[in-house]
Each structure stands twice: as C-alpha cells, then as structure tokens.
Design an enzyme around this catalytic site. Structure first.
Site, PDB file in Angstrom:
ATOM      1  CE  LYS A 292       0.226   0.043  -4.596  1.00  0.00           C
ATOM      2  NZ  LYS A 292       0.289  -1.107  -3.668  1.00  0.00           N
TER       3      LYS A 292
ATOM      4  CG  ASN B 119      -5.157  -0.388   7.987  1.00  0.00           C
ATOM      5  OD1 ASN B 119      -5.702  -0.701   9.042  1.00  0.00           O
ATOM      6  ND2 ASN B 119      -5.436  -0.952   6.833  1.00  0.00           N
TER       7      ASN B 119
ATOM      8  CB  SER C 130      -7.991  -7.532  -1.743  1.00  0.00           C
ATOM      9  OG  SER C 130      -7.887  -6.247  -1.183  1.00  0.00           O
TER      10      SER C 130
ATOM     11  CB  THR D 198      -1.502  -5.460   5.373  1.00  0.00           C
ATOM     12  OG1 THR D 198      -2.427  -5.214   4.313  1.00  0.00           O
ATOM     13  CG2 THR D 198      -0.097  -5.435   4.817  1.00  0.00           C
TER      14      THR D 198
ATOM     15  CE  LYS E 145      -7.851  -6.810  -5.229  1.00  0.00           C
ATOM     16  NZ  LYS E 145      -7.840  -5.341  -5.077  1.00  0.00           N
TER      17      LYS E 145
ATOM     18  CE  LYS F  88       2.451  -6.881  -2.235  1.00  0.00           C
ATOM     19  NZ  LYS F  88       1.860  -5.616  -1.699  1.00  0.00           N
TER      20      LYS F  88
HETATM   21  N1  GLU Z   1      -2.206  -1.881  -1.279  1.00  0.00           N
HETATM   22  C1  GLU Z   1      -2.090  -3.191  -0.763  1.00  0.00           C
HETATM   23  C2  GLU Z   1      -0.781  -3.818  -1.198  1.00  0.00           C
HETATM   24  O1  GLU Z   1       0.147  -3.128  -1.550  1.00  0.00           O
HETATM   25  C3  GLU Z   1      -3.307  -4.060  -1.054  1.00  0.00           C
HETATM   26  C4  GLU Z   1      -3.599  -4.294  -2.491  1.00  0.00           C
HETATM   27  C5  GLU Z   1      -4.923  -4.980  -2.738  1.00  0.00           C
HETATM   28  O2  GLU Z   1      -5.604  -5.325  -1.788  1.00  0.00           O
HETATM   29  O3  GLU Z   1      -5.259  -5.140  -3.892  1.00  0.00           O
HETATM   30  O4  GLU Z   1      -0.604  -4.996  -1.121  1.00  0.00           O
END
Ligand code: GLU
Length: 447
Positions: free
Chosen positions: A127, A242, A375, A211, A91, A115
């Site tokens: 990513k 955001n 998410s 976030t 993810k 994370k």
């Molecule tokens: N881009 C966000 C992060 O760095 C969200 C990633 C997601 O929701 O999968 O945590």
C-alpha cells in the site's frame, strides 16, 4: 479489569488492540494483526509462517516536495509499504488523505496481503499513500505531486515487483500520470506497473465499478444463507464515492431498497427509498451536498455519517474510511448484516460486540476484493497485450468472488467461527502453502 475469552469463539472481550503494545507499531497495524492472531487460534500455522508474516517486508517514507502554483515549495509525507510477496508481486493502492501515516499504510498493506490470498489472485500485499488534502491542491499541483511521488518510489515498484493502483482520493487520471512518470524514468512502456489506469493508457474495462460489483457478487451469492429477499431488504451505504455509489447502484438494480447514503459532507435517510442514479447526478451538480436531492419518498431526513451507521436497516455497507464501527457505537448498530466495502471499517473491539449481537459481518478482505481482482485482470491484459470485453471481465470477477464467498462461508461453518476469522483462515491456507513450498522446519531438520 478482568478479561475472559468468549467460550464460543475464544475471542477477547470488547477492547481495542490489546496485544504487542510494546513493539513500537501503531494502533491500526496492531489491530490488523490481532485478526491474524485470532485466526491462528482456529487454524494453527507453522511458527515459520507466523514469523514470515510478522512485519512488512519493506517500508519507505519519503518527502514529496513540489512547487505550488504560487511559486512556493511544499513538502508532503509519502509512504510505500510492501508487506509480503510470498504469493507474487506485491499489490495495493495509493491513498491521498490528510490522515495518511505509516501505521495506516502498514495496516492497509497487511490487509492487501490477506485480501489477495482470500480471492486467490497471485499477488502479495502493499500500500502507499500521501498525507494530503487533495481539495487544497489545484489540478496542476496534484499532477506534480503524483509524478514526484513516483520518482521517489520508482526503485521499489515495477510490473514484476510491486504494482500500485487507486485508493481513496486517487483516480484513473492520477494512475495515468503515475504510469507515465514511471515510463519516463525507465525509458520504455510498462503499462503493467500500475493498474486502474484510463482505458486509453491500458486500463481495463470494468475496473471502475469492480470493488462495488465484487461486494454485490458476494452478498448475492450468500443471499440464501443469509435469508435475504432483495425486495424486502433495506440498505444504508456510508460513502458515495467510487465504491459506495456502484454498490448502491447495483444493489438497487437487483431490487434492494437503498434507504440511506452519505458522503464526506453528510448523509440523507428516506425509508421510502433512494434511487442512486439521480442522486449521483444531484451530488455532482450540488457541490457534493446530498441534502435536498431527489429521493423516492420526496422528503428525507438529513443525517450525519455517525447516524447512518445506527439506522434500522437490514444491511449496512461501510464504504468510506477505516475505524467507523468501534466499541463506542457497535452496541447501537441495528443492521443484521454488515458488508465491509471500506478497508478496516470495524475495529477488533467492535467485532466482539457485533458477534455478541448476532450481526453477520462480511469482512473487508473478502467483500472489497473485487477491485484488486479486476486490477489483476488489467495487469494480465497489459502483460499479454490482449484486451478483454467488459462481459468477460465481469463474468470472471463474479466467478472469483462467488467462489471465495462460498469457501469463506464453508470455512466459517467448519470452524464454528465468525466470517472474518474464516476469511483469514482461507488466506492463511494459501499463504502457508506458498511459504512452506520453500521447505518447512521438518524438511530442513531431516538428516
Ligand atoms: N485500493 C484497492 C483496495 O484497497 C485496490 C487495490 C488494487 O487494485 O491493487 O483493494
């Protein structure tokens, strides 16, 4: 130069990414992996687990070629990296930025792995990104770019394999195009393939501010430990997108005094305070220029992004790019607490300096995990077809973030380490369990 380790933490002195320079990996990824190496000093893991987490599971580099509005063709470099899927499908977001490169995407995928583990959502880390300055593209070019990128990576993603989401300079409309393109390729409806979608296309309530909200949940849960009284606490927020905006807004609502904000055009500082709500409206109607905007004192100082980091505030919130706090400016940071809402805003070299200065860093893999947590809720709603009220989303988010914050705090006390190392230890516990559930060296060596 002589190098010695800190007696307190075993940390290396302030220098950037000193290890493994010969393995061909870039600086950012090596720097990211250093955090893991430090955590292992406190929380030894089995060599098998270490081996499993050494490199990304798979990396894909693609050329995203699109037709521009003027009829010409243009190629953009795109990437998708899946780091580790021991705990579930991978993810992580997709970033559009002119500095995107494979090294950065690998580091970001690595951080996503840890994370997701810190907050206990059942995912591994991934990513993606495209090296592009979105300000140079028209909206139709942006749509073609997003759809073509998905065509290029479609075999790598899927609701049970790898689930992209927004990141810098991608938003819910981009996610909507991407999900639609995936559906066209697969000839079905697979809303769970991408999160951060528009509500009408299976998005979740509460995802947009998740976030920032998650970071505020963490800070508020730790107020007592950190001796914070909101009304007496000043905050500087770097990044007013955001993440930064919603964090500033929610902290303002909780009584904190926001005294500085910035975006890619620069920043402003007013010790009398800034109300983020009218300031956002100003930003939207003034081509993103914050200078001249309404502050509570009536006048403000125009500052740079670099100046913002060094202001005399209680809490500093880097909510923009990585590598903002380095060995070059860490000495000048005056904040008592840093709440890392960006991914990787502090280098390992800077960590050492901040620790010596007694600054508490609430690390990115904990502080900004609210986005991926909601998410996860979106994906859960997509997979079950049952959609939640916003109160349910926010309540569940708060529970997860507070629990993770308390766990990391306790681990930090137990191991007498910094909070970042404690967060990595928490993540390592969960990753080790998942990896070792398939058997350990000991198990396979039994007669
Ligand atoms: N881009 C966000 C992060 O760095 C969200 C990633 C997601 O929701 O999968 O945590």
């Amino acid at each position: 130069m002589t190098t010695s380790t800190s007696p307190e933490t075993g940390a290396l002195p302030a220098q950037e990414a000193p290890i493994d320079a010969a393995d061909g990996h870039g600086k950012l990824f090596r720097d990211a992996r250093n955090r893991l190496n430090k955590a292992i000093q406190y929380f030894p893991i089995s060599p098998d687990v270490e081996e499993q987490l050494k490199y990304p599971k798979s990396s894909l580099a693609v050329s995203v070629v699109i037709r521009m509005d003027n009829g010409s063709r243009r190629a953009f470099k795109g990437f998708r990296v899946r780091y580790d899927d021991s705990r579930g499908p991978t993810k992580g977001g997709i970033r559009y930025h002119q500095s995107v490169n494979l090294d950065e995407v690998m580091a970001l995928a690595f951080w996503m792995t840890f994370k997701c583990a810190v907050v206990g959502v059942p995912y591994g880390g991934a990513k993606g990104g495209i090296c592009v300055d979105t300000k140079e593209l028209s909206k139709t070019e942006l749509e073609r770019l997003s759809r073509t990128y998905i065509e290029q990576i479609a075999d790598m993603i899927g609701p049970e394999v790898d689930i992209p989401a927004p990141d810098m300079y991608t938003n819910e409309m981009v996610m909507g195009w991407m999900a639609d393109q995936y559906n066209r390729i697969k000839r079905g409806k697979y809303p769970g393939v991408i999160t951060g979608k528009p509500l009408a296309l299976g998005g979740s309530l509460g995802r947009t501010d998740a976030t920032g909200r998650g970071g505020v949940n963490v800070l508020r849960r730790l107020e007592e430990h950190l001796q914070i009284i909101p009304e007496k606490t000043t905050v500087a927020v770097q990044g007013f997108g955001n993440v930064g905006y919603h964090c500033a807004r929610l902290l303002h609502d909780a009584g904190y005094k926001i005294v500085a904000i910035s975006n890619s055009e620069g920043g402003i500082y007013d010790p009398s305070g800034i109300n983020p709500y009218p300031m956002k409206e100003w930003e939207q109607t003034h081509k993103e220029v914050l200078a001249g905007g309404p502050t509570l004192g009536g006048k403000h100082q125009v500052i740079s992004n670099e100046d913002l980091l060094k202001l005399p505030v209680d809490v500093l919130v880097p909510a923009a790019l990585e590598n903002q706090i380095t060995i070059n400016n860490a000495h000048e940071i005056q904040a008592r607490i840093i709440l890392e809402l960006a991914n990787g805003p502090t280098t390992t070299g800077a960590d050492v300096i901040l620790e010596q200065k007694g600054i508490t860093v609430i690390p990115d893999i904990l502080a900004n995990a609210g986005g991926v947590t909601v998410s996860y809720f979106e994906w859960t709603q997509n997979q079950t077809g049952y959609y939640w009220e916003v109160e349910e989303v926010n309540d569940r988010l708060q529970k997860i973030m507070e629990k993770a914050a308390v766990n990391v705090w306790q681990t930090m006390k137990e191991h007498k380490c910094d909070m970042r190392t404690a967060a990595y230890i928490e993540a390592l516990k969960k990753l080790s369990e998942a990896i070792e559930a398939h058997g350990t060296r000991y198990y396979f060596n039994l007669p």
